[in-house]
Design an enzyme around this catalytic site. Sequence first.
Site, PDB file in Angstrom:
ATOM      1  N   CYS A  47      46.181  31.623  33.523  1.00 27.04           N
ATOM      2  CA  CYS A  47      46.753  32.388  34.637  1.00 27.04           C
ATOM      3  C   CYS A  47      48.282  32.403  34.599  1.00 27.04           C
ATOM      4  O   CYS A  47      48.896  33.390  34.972  1.00 27.04           O
ATOM      5  CB  CYS A  47      46.239  31.871  35.971  1.00 27.04           C
ATOM      6  N   LYS A  88      30.829  27.524  43.384  1.00 29.43           N
ATOM      7  CA  LYS A  88      30.236  28.601  42.589  1.00 29.43           C
ATOM      8  C   LYS A  88      31.003  28.755  41.282  1.00 29.43           C
ATOM      9  O   LYS A  88      32.113  29.257  41.256  1.00 29.43           O
ATOM     10  CB  LYS A  88      30.282  29.921  43.362  1.00 29.43           C
ATOM     11  N   GLU A  92      44.144  32.225  44.180  1.00 31.04           N
ATOM     12  CA  GLU A  92      45.018  32.145  43.008  1.00 31.04           C
ATOM     13  C   GLU A  92      44.574  33.259  42.078  1.00 31.04           C
ATOM     14  O   GLU A  92      43.477  33.229  41.532  1.00 31.04           O
ATOM     15  CB  GLU A  92      44.890  30.757  42.364  1.00 31.04           C
ATOM     16  N   GLU A 112      47.707  42.435  34.526  1.00 34.49           N
ATOM     17  CA  GLU A 112      47.335  41.226  33.796  1.00 34.49           C
ATOM     18  C   GLU A 112      46.323  41.591  32.713  1.00 34.49           C
ATOM     19  O   GLU A 112      45.275  42.158  33.007  1.00 34.49           O
ATOM     20  CB  GLU A 112      46.716  40.215  34.758  1.00 34.49           C
TER      21      GLU A 112
END
Length: 495
Positions: free
Chosen positions: A300, A189, A265, A399
């Site tokens: 990331c 996906k 992750e 983040e």
Amino acid sequence: MTDQSQIDALRDIEISPRSLLIDGKTTAASDGATLDVISPLNGRVLTTTAAGTADDATRAIASARAAFEDGRWRNMPPAERKKIMLKWADLIEAEALELAVMGVRDNGTEIGMALRAEPGSAVGTLRWYAEAIDKIYGEIAPTAPEFLGLIHHEPIGVVAAIIPWNFPLMIAAWKLGPALAAGNSVVLKPSETASLSLIRLCELALEAGLPPGVLNVITGEGRVVGEALSTSMDVDVIAFTGSGGTGRKLMMASAQSNMKRCYLELGGKSANVVFADTKDLAQAAAVSAAGIFRNSGQVCVAGSRLLVERSIHDEFVEALGRAAATMKVGDPLDLSTQAGAINNATQLDQNLQFVETAQAEGGTLFQGGTQILRNTGGYFMEPTIITDVAQSHSVAQKEVFGPVLAVTPFDTEEEAVRLANATNYGLAGGVWTNDISRAHRMVRAMHTGVVHVNTYGGPDVTVPMGGVKQSGNGADKSLHAFGKFLDLKTAWFKL
Ligand code: TXE
């Protein structure tokens, strides 16, 4: 070497509407619905993708299951599987420029980086795992002589790979490489805001000879198809990269369905720690700037917190500011651009909101902080540096996933360690020092999955990449990634 004219020839070509890929065939969503693909370069509709439904996800899972059960892939001789995966990598390489340009028009990454990190990296990763296919052996246990203990490695079944928008090809290859090399079937996906190049990458797998059903692609909304995958009783493994919020939902869905394994992750708030004894501070500043501002911070492992020894704080921040100010931000399809677009309007708003909150909480806006190039209709933001950041501030804890660097001074190595570890995340970090013992002490003390020493970014496929704490679990890359996609089975014989 790619030159600008090759890119320019592709920058405006029409992209036809994209479909789902189920059982080796392209198909519309079951209700015919589509999603507009908005280009972050100009805010305009680029094309559409199929808005998959829960029924479509179920069909894709059934196709993957059938392919797994009849063994059309997992029972193919390893050398044959390897050949197909290597051919796939060749086909991607042959279309690398087209894939990179289409991906950039969809997700906004600067083309120089996209060429390397997207098709370039995916090709390398797929080849690396393809080469490993016929080199993974079972084991014989050191038993007493009247017994024989064999340890088999077996593919698990159906893997759902859920992919984010920042590096769709690179990250998908980190999941697809080991999952397929191990003999599993996959339902993939892509992200709503970066699916085009990834759909093409998967079509190329079929062209290379991957049997139908072994790799299916379901585009659409996360809350629809992503949820259908995560709640399915017939998906065995989820391999996910994305936000912590979605990661939590996946774990809950797993617990409420078939307890499928969830490998997550989830990004980070990585500390880049610069000691005063760093040999070349100018170089450290330039690399640190790239470590947060390339791909506009949508990385990331981005070094989004700079911890800098107080005695060099001002000098270092000035140098970093100069490096940031001279970075070329703008047209992602220009080879000289060093930071492209923000992927989507929501993310841009979120970035700008972080800058406001950071100041309201006591941080100082040292540089940047605003949206730029509005006339393009696209989403661009200046590299932004915020100083005087305390660890309690949101910009030190959450983040941003944008070009925003939070700077905090420290006085001692002990304080640097304490600050570096003072978040819920643990994905990556950096240490700059000329003292080898201190470098090793810092590597041991920093509670993260990756520590860069006297550099930032760039570890290749040979080493694992994964987080600790709330950055997730289960590493991508390296031979260790096979652990997520192979079950151990013991055969115990009495001789
Ligand atoms: O992530 P989502 P978004 C972080 C970053 C960013 C934030 C939001 O901080 O600002 O996440 O980005 C699918 N069930 N990262 O909204 O929603 C979704 O369709 C199953 C960090 O893009 O987590 C997409 O394919 N799947 C990061 C994927 O999950 C669902 C990379 C990621 O989307 C779902 C990207 C659901 N309920 C964002 N909802 C990193 N670790 O590098 C969504 N999805």
